[in-house]
Design a protein around this motif. Structure first.
Motif, PDB file in Angstrom:
ATOM      1  N   PHE A  45      -0.807  -6.016  -0.220  1.00  0.00           N
ATOM      2  CA  PHE A  45      -2.047  -6.307  -1.059  1.00  0.00           C
ATOM      3  C   PHE A  45      -1.715  -7.419  -2.322  1.00  0.00           C
ATOM      4  O   PHE A  45      -0.609  -7.491  -2.720  1.00  0.00           O
ATOM      5  N   CYS A  78       0.641  -1.272  -0.045  1.00  0.00           N
ATOM      6  CA  CYS A  78       0.061   0.080   0.111  1.00  0.00           C
ATOM      7  C   CYS A  78       0.699   1.163  -0.017  1.00  0.00           C
ATOM      8  O   CYS A  78       1.811   1.435   0.669  1.00  0.00           O
ATOM      9  N   LYS A 126      -8.590   2.926   2.858  1.00  0.00           N
ATOM     10  CA  LYS A 126      -7.700   3.924   1.963  1.00  0.00           C
ATOM     11  C   LYS A 126      -6.998   2.751   1.174  1.00  0.00           C
ATOM     12  O   LYS A 126      -7.239   2.669  -0.238  1.00  0.00           O
ATOM     13  N   GLY A 127      -6.286   1.750   1.432  1.00  0.00           N
ATOM     14  CA  GLY A 127      -5.667   0.917   0.807  1.00  0.00           C
ATOM     15  C   GLY A 127      -6.584  -0.121   0.195  1.00  0.00           C
ATOM     16  O   GLY A 127      -6.167  -0.367  -1.032  1.00  0.00           O
ATOM     17  N   SER A 147      -6.703  -4.802   6.393  1.00  0.00           N
ATOM     18  CA  SER A 147      -6.432  -3.415   5.509  1.00  0.00           C
ATOM     19  C   SER A 147      -7.358  -2.344   6.221  1.00  0.00           C
ATOM     20  O   SER A 147      -8.395  -2.950   6.846  1.00  0.00           O
ATOM     21  N   CYS A 148      -7.217  -1.121   5.611  1.00  0.00           N
ATOM     22  CA  CYS A 148      -8.206  -0.316   5.998  1.00  0.00           C
ATOM     23  C   CYS A 148      -8.915   0.165   4.727  1.00  0.00           C
ATOM     24  O   CYS A 148      -8.469  -0.280   3.478  1.00  0.00           O
ATOM     25  N   TYR A 155      -0.065   4.371   0.896  1.00  0.00           N
ATOM     26  CA  TYR A 155      -0.744   5.287   1.958  1.00  0.00           C
ATOM     27  C   TYR A 155       0.290   5.494   3.105  1.00  0.00           C
ATOM     28  O   TYR A 155       1.186   6.194   2.999  1.00  0.00           O
ATOM     29  N   CYS A 156      -0.195   4.788   4.320  1.00  0.00           N
ATOM     30  CA  CYS A 156       0.454   5.038   5.614  1.00  0.00           C
ATOM     31  C   CYS A 156       1.629   4.418   5.817  1.00  0.00           C
ATOM     32  O   CYS A 156       2.054   3.469   5.150  1.00  0.00           O
ATOM     33  N   PRO A 212      -4.704   2.673  10.903  1.00  0.00           N
ATOM     34  CA  PRO A 212      -5.957   1.904  11.437  1.00  0.00           C
ATOM     35  C   PRO A 212      -5.473   0.289  11.574  1.00  0.00           C
ATOM     36  O   PRO A 212      -5.959  -0.322  12.573  1.00  0.00           O
ATOM     37  N   VAL A 213      -4.634  -0.240  10.965  1.00  0.00           N
ATOM     38  CA  VAL A 213      -4.426  -1.698  10.881  1.00  0.00           C
ATOM     39  C   VAL A 213      -3.492  -1.905  12.085  1.00  0.00           C
ATOM     40  O   VAL A 213      -3.822  -2.988  12.849  1.00  0.00           O
ATOM     41  N   VAL A 271       2.177   2.156   7.943  1.00  0.00           N
ATOM     42  CA  VAL A 271       1.971   0.513   8.444  1.00  0.00           C
ATOM     43  C   VAL A 271       2.449  -0.453   7.407  1.00  0.00           C
ATOM     44  O   VAL A 271       2.873  -1.377   7.765  1.00  0.00           O
ATOM     45  N   GLY A 272       2.100   0.108   5.942  1.00  0.00           N
ATOM     46  CA  GLY A 272       2.666  -0.780   4.853  1.00  0.00           C
ATOM     47  C   GLY A 272       2.198  -2.258   4.741  1.00  0.00           C
ATOM     48  O   GLY A 272       2.621  -3.389   4.738  1.00  0.00           O
ATOM     49  N   CYS A 273       0.793  -2.033   4.592  1.00  0.00           N
ATOM     50  CA  CYS A 273      -0.019  -3.446   4.529  1.00  0.00           C
ATOM     51  C   CYS A 273       0.399  -3.786   3.139  1.00  0.00           C
ATOM     52  O   CYS A 273       0.335  -3.063   1.899  1.00  0.00           O
TER      53      CYS A 273
HETATM   54 FE1  SF4 Z   1      -1.994   2.191   6.057  1.00  0.00          FE
HETATM   55 FE2  SF4 Z   1      -4.701   1.590   5.451  1.00  0.00          FE
HETATM   56 FE3  SF4 Z   1      -2.697   1.327   3.534  1.00  0.00          FE
HETATM   57 FE4  SF4 Z   1      -2.524  -0.252   5.849  1.00  0.00          FE
HETATM   58  S1  SF4 Z   1      -4.375  -0.275   3.926  1.00  0.00           S
HETATM   59  S2  SF4 Z   1      -0.745   0.845   4.854  1.00  0.00           S
HETATM   60  S3  SF4 Z   1      -3.544   0.907   7.335  1.00  0.00           S
HETATM   61  S4  SF4 Z   1      -3.495   3.290   4.556  1.00  0.00           S
END
Ligand code: SF4
Length: 693
Positions: A24, A15, A52-53, A49-50, A17-18, A185-186, A20-22
């Motif tokens: 996918f 991911c 956003k991702g 995940s949240c 975005y943030c 969030p994760v 956390v580095g989810c």
């Molecule tokens: Fe962050 Fe959400 Fe992306 Fe995970 S899915 S890295 S919590 S923005």
């Protein structure tokens, strides 16, 4: 809704975005993403995940995305689409012309914490080796630069101490100036799970955040006044030292004892007691005492913090104060404890690791070090300048003074995200060449002469490093819609400027990073493919990476206690501006919203609102939902009011996801004393009823 059909294949990526580095699985049909599925083997997210991702990647196909390079002689002129070669040649001619006219140091660039490690590395290489100066800085300057300073001074390395798994061994979690339920969030879900199992939670934040209000979680909340972090953390230390709760055995073994004694004598002074500081901090002394006792005696204590710590004039001081607290209680060097910065952007950690600061080469080695420079000079085949270059705010000041006239900005909307928008406009307007490299014509592009279209994370190979130092692969799932991945764009610009960089794939860039950076020597794409990810340091001593740092000793040797004196910010309330504004985020939006606002789900696009306490609202004749004018010494904007006791009297709060909000028109010029990280979190303001924007 476009019917794409069933997926034909899938690609595992990370991911964007943030921090956390989810991980996918991008499920694909041809070159189209059918859906993004959280990857069950992702080490940072374990199949979660949240929103956003999972759902906010549609910006890749947004109609406003720019796919062709554009140039213009003056910012008043219309843009003209050109070939990549013409854009590179135009940009290079301008940048070299500036250097001829104003000197070698009159240009520079900004790397992006949204881009990959490899792309960031190339931009700093271009600037140091191609431009011939060290005028490189990163957007991390305006978020976590105090983390780098504070943790390297005390522990010896500019990174968080733990992995996310560590939370499963935590008995007491302390969150300072962060709201992981919205911003990470994760990770917040993993923390909440541990809290439901009985771990305790202490939240130090001016606002009653979602973590405090979360059902099934009983948090001890310390609602401090914005700007008093150092006073609160020092008062916690006062209780720990004066009540004999310090872990002296740990300190004697692992830290410099004389420095500890000096620090302990300092915090033990009566002026640092919870009672003496209560009027200043706004925190009930008994609650503060209880928090200190729980953290010091409740088992494994882990501190998690965010921008509510760093974006202050004493951001670095607060990071040091937190590190002191962890060392004094022995909460370092094993699972379940530690000092953990929650990084906002996907690759803040990585962009800092890759040498994006003007004084540091990759791996946080000072540019003035002859032996280090020798290594880079030998491999890059250039002579490097040993003098640190300009930080972002210094670049702006120098532009207004007429000595800094050209900038290459990769993946960052500095006009929206940097403080004091008027000052940024003046700086950009003064420059003779502004090169913006981005997905969209952002606000900064209004002042640009060259626009180089960027590629999304779905269109390139590379790596991101998350908040727990975890290096993960970003894998190309589709061809770049603009025809060129970002790393290729930087190479193209470098070549036009006469500096050749030859790589056929980002894995070769990582090989070079590994060859030059001691904490990365064991990192390669082959290893990442084999293990899924690794956490640096990854080298001969730790071939599979290092989840928990400082186990047998601190990276710097002995842990260093540093006295942290509270100094009030120069931003003061008074009769004209009696309230303090602080800021944060909502779950479904990301930073200034350039990507999340360009997704199809309009349900998420809630406006930014101003939270105001009922008492302050009543005094000003403001009702829930009314428009209000928000004024500071720097500027003003208009927002809708939300009346709530989530904030204390005297404090107001807003998010900053929409360009119309213009939160940074309001913010001040004050910044962290050590790193120039702007003080976004404290602005004296006044509020009055308004008829709307
Ligand atoms: Fe962050 Fe959400 Fe992306 Fe995970 S899915 S890295 S919590 S923005």
């Amino acid at each position: 809704v476009i019917e794409i059909g069933q997926p034909e294949h899938s690609v595992v990526t990370t991911c964007a975005y943030c921090g956390v580095g989810c991980a996918f699985k991008a499920e694909m049909r041809g070159e189209e993403v059918v859906r993004m599925v959280p990857y069950k083997d992702g080490k940072a997210n374990r199949g979660h995940s949240c929103v956003k991702g999972r759902f906010a990647w549609g910006y890749t196909n947004h109609k406003e995305r720019i796919l062709k390079p554009m140039i213009r002689e003056r910012i008043e002129d219309p843009w003209r689409e050109v070939s990549w070669d013409e854009a590179f040649s135009f940009a290079a001619t301008k940048m070299r012309g500036i250097q001829k006219k104003y000197g070698r140091d009159a240009i520079g660039g900004i790397t992006s914490s949204r881009c990959t490690n490899e792309e960031t590395y190339l931009v700093q290489k271009l600037i140091r080796a191609g431009f011939g100066n060290n005028n490189v800085d990163t957007c991390a300057r305006v978020c976590h630069s105090p983390t780098g300073y504070g943790l390297s001074q005390t522990f010896g390395t500019s990174a968080g101490t733990q992995d996310f798994d560590s939370v499963e061994d935590t008995d007491v979690a302390v969150i300072i100036g962060a709201n992981p339920a919205s911003a990470h969030p994760v990770f917040a879900s993993r923390l909440k799970k541990r809290l439901r199992q009985g771990a305790k939670l202490i939240v130090i934040d001016p606002r009653r955040t979602e973590m405090v209000e979360s059902p099934h979680v009983k948090a001890l909340h310390l609602p401090l006044m914005p700007g008093t972090n150092v006073a609160v953390v020092t008062a916690l230390a006062h209780v720990i030292v004066t009540e004999g709760l310090a872990n002296e055995a740990f300190v004697r073994e692992r830290c410099d004892w004389a420095e500890f004694e000096e620090w302990a004598a300092f915090v033990a002074q009566p002026k640092h007691s919870p009672e003496a500081t209560a009027i200043l901090t706004g925190v009930d002394p008994q609650v503060l005492r209880e928090a200190a006792r729980i953290y010091a005696t409740g088992g494994n204590g882990a501190i998690y913090y965010g921008l509510g710590v760093t974006e202050h004039s004493q951001g670095s001081t607060t990071v040091i104060a937190i590190a002191n607290l962890a060392m004094a209680t022995g909460n370092i060097g094993r699972p379940g404890v530690g000092v953990n910065p929650l990084r906002g952007q996907n690759n803040v950690q990585g962009s800092c690791d890759m040498g994006s600061f003007p004084h540091e080469l990759p791996g946080y080695r000072h540019i003035s070090g002859d032996a280090v420079r020798d290594q880079f000079e030998a491999l890059w085949n250039v002579k490097l300048n040993p003098e640190p270059g300009l930080r972002i705010p210094n670049m702006f000041d120098a532009a207004i003074e007429g000595s800094f006239m050209g900038i290459y900005v990769q993946g960052e909307d500095i006009l929206q995200s940097d403080p004091n928008t008027k000052h940024v406009v003046a700086a950009l307007s003064a420059m003779e060449c502004v090169i913006v490299h981005d997905l969209f014509l952002n606000e900064t592009a209004n002042y640009a002469h060259v626009f180089l279209p960027g590629s999304s994370f779905l269109e390139k190979d590379g790596t991101f490093t998350n908040a727990e130092r975890r290096i993960q692969r970003v894998r190309k799932v589709m061809s770049p819609k603009n025809g060129m991945a970002d790393w290729e764009v930087t190479i193209g610009l470098a070549k036009a400027m006469g500096f050749e960089m030859n790589y056929s794939h980002p894995s070769e860039i990582m090989d070079e990073i590994a060859a030059l950076t001691p904490t990365f020597t064991g990192v390669s794409y082959a290893k990442l493919d084999e293990l899924g990810s690794v956490q640096w340091p990854c080298n001969e001593k730790a071939p599979e990476g290092t989840p928990v740092m400082h186990i047998d000793g601190f990276v710097r040797g002995k842990g260093k206690f540093i006295v942290t004196e509270y100094v009030a910010t120069d931003e003061r309330t008074g009769p004209r501006f009696p309230l303090l504004l602080t800021t944060g985020r909502i779950l479904s939006q990301y930073n200034v919203g350039a990507q999340t606002r360009r997704t199809d789900n309009v349900v998420w696009h809630a406006e930014d609102r101003l939270e105001i306490h009922p008492h302050d609202a009543e005094q000003r004749g403001v009702r829930d939902g009314d428009w209000v004018r928000l004024q500071s010494r720097a500027g003003e904007t208009t927002l809708r009011a939300e009346i709530t006791d989530r904030v204390s009297p005297g404090v107001v709060y807003t998010t900053f996801h929409h360009p119309d909000t213009q939160a940074n028109v309001i913010t001040t010029d004050f910044s962290d004393w050590a790193t120039n990280c702007p003080e976004y979190k404290v602005t004296a303001v006044q509020i009055s009823p308004s008829n709307g924007p």
